[in-house]
Design an enzyme around this catalytic site. Structure first.
Site, PDB file in Angstrom:
ATOM      1  N   HIS A   1      -8.694   0.203   0.009  1.00  0.00           N
ATOM      2  CA  HIS A   1      -8.542   1.074   1.174  1.00  0.00           C
ATOM      3  C   HIS A   1      -9.595   2.171   1.123  1.00  0.00           C
ATOM      4  CE1 HIS A   1      -4.276   0.109   2.732  1.00  0.00           C
ATOM      5  NE2 HIS A   1      -4.633  -0.859   1.911  1.00  0.00           N
ATOM      6  N   ARG A   2      -9.871   2.739   2.262  1.00  0.00           N
ATOM      7  CA  ARG A   2     -10.768   3.905   2.342  1.00  0.00           C
ATOM      8  C   ARG A   2     -10.147   5.054   1.540  1.00  0.00           C
ATOM      9  NH1 ARG A   2      -9.720   4.448   7.112  1.00  0.00           N
ATOM     10  NH2 ARG A   2      -8.184   6.096   6.851  1.00  0.00           N
TER      11      ARG A   2
END
Length: 224
Positions: free
Chosen positions: A90-91
């Protein structure tokens, strides 16, 4: 090459199921993704679905992301091993890690493209003659050296040097398998790249627990 293999009575590297048990699969012959590269004689063993390796054991694989899974020759991969590819991430550079864009609607219009924001760890690279124990997890960007052993249920979150035994969560090196001089000889010899007839002749040496004799024999081969 195949004619030589047949003449010598060697296992066929192009077989899907190379023996009568039906649980071991030479996975280079069933994997289709363009970003997965697997060497000859590397097998995945699973009583349930060994030929389903790509679908069941390589997770979050989107070739357009750009990372690769590269596995060398003569590797032994036990049941339940998972390779986690880069798009699983994920970011983490922003306030929220939530992937708004992938759920569509106005979120997709307002959020940046999902894959563009993911951290890039690089390729997963596994050397040759590596044994990966049951239910291990290999994370994005990890390199595992030739001849390494990964203990069962390990989480491999960092590189593992050649000819070491590593295990745990996160993985750590537990010991070096052989003295440093023998490791250097093995890495120089690269037995997994030998022509079929030379490899067949070397099998007794590869199975010999007398390391002094092995060391001497490899030196002689490298000096020729």
């Amino acid at each position: 090459m195949n004619d030589t293999i047949r003449a010598l009575g060697l296992p066929d590297p192009d077989a899907v199921f190379p023996n009568e048990y039906g649980t071991s699969c030479y996975i280079k012959n069933v994997v289709k993704a363009p970003n997965i590269q697997i060497g000859d004689y590397t097998y995945y063993d699973d009583p349930a679905d060994p030929a389903g390796f790509e679908q069941n054991n390589v997770l979050f694989n989107y070739p357009e992301f750009g990372d690769r899974l590269i596995i060398g020759k003569f590797c032994s991969i036990a049941a339940g091993t998972r390779f986690i590819m880069g798009p699983a991430n994920h970011r983490i550079s922003s306030v929220s890690t939530y992937p708004f864009q992938v759920f569509g609607g106005a979120w997709a219009a307002l959020a940046p493209p999902h894959l563009d924001q993911l951290p890039r760890k690089g390729d997963i690279v596994v050397g040759s003659d590596v044994w990966i124990g049951r239910e291990s997890v290999i994370l994005p960007g990890v390199h595992i050296g030739d001849g390494a052993i990964i203990a069962a249920r390990s989480v491999v979150a960092k590189d593992v040097p050649p000819y070491t035994v590593a295990g745990g969560n996160p993985v750590r090196v537990l010991k070096q398998r052989f003295p440093e001089d023998l490791v250097r000889l093995l890495l120089a010899w690269r037995w997994w790249d030998l022509p079929p007839e030379e490899l067949a002749e070397a099998v007794p040496l590869l199975c010999d627990p007398d390391l002094d004799a092995v060391r001497s024999a490899i030196r002689q081969r490298l000096e020729k």
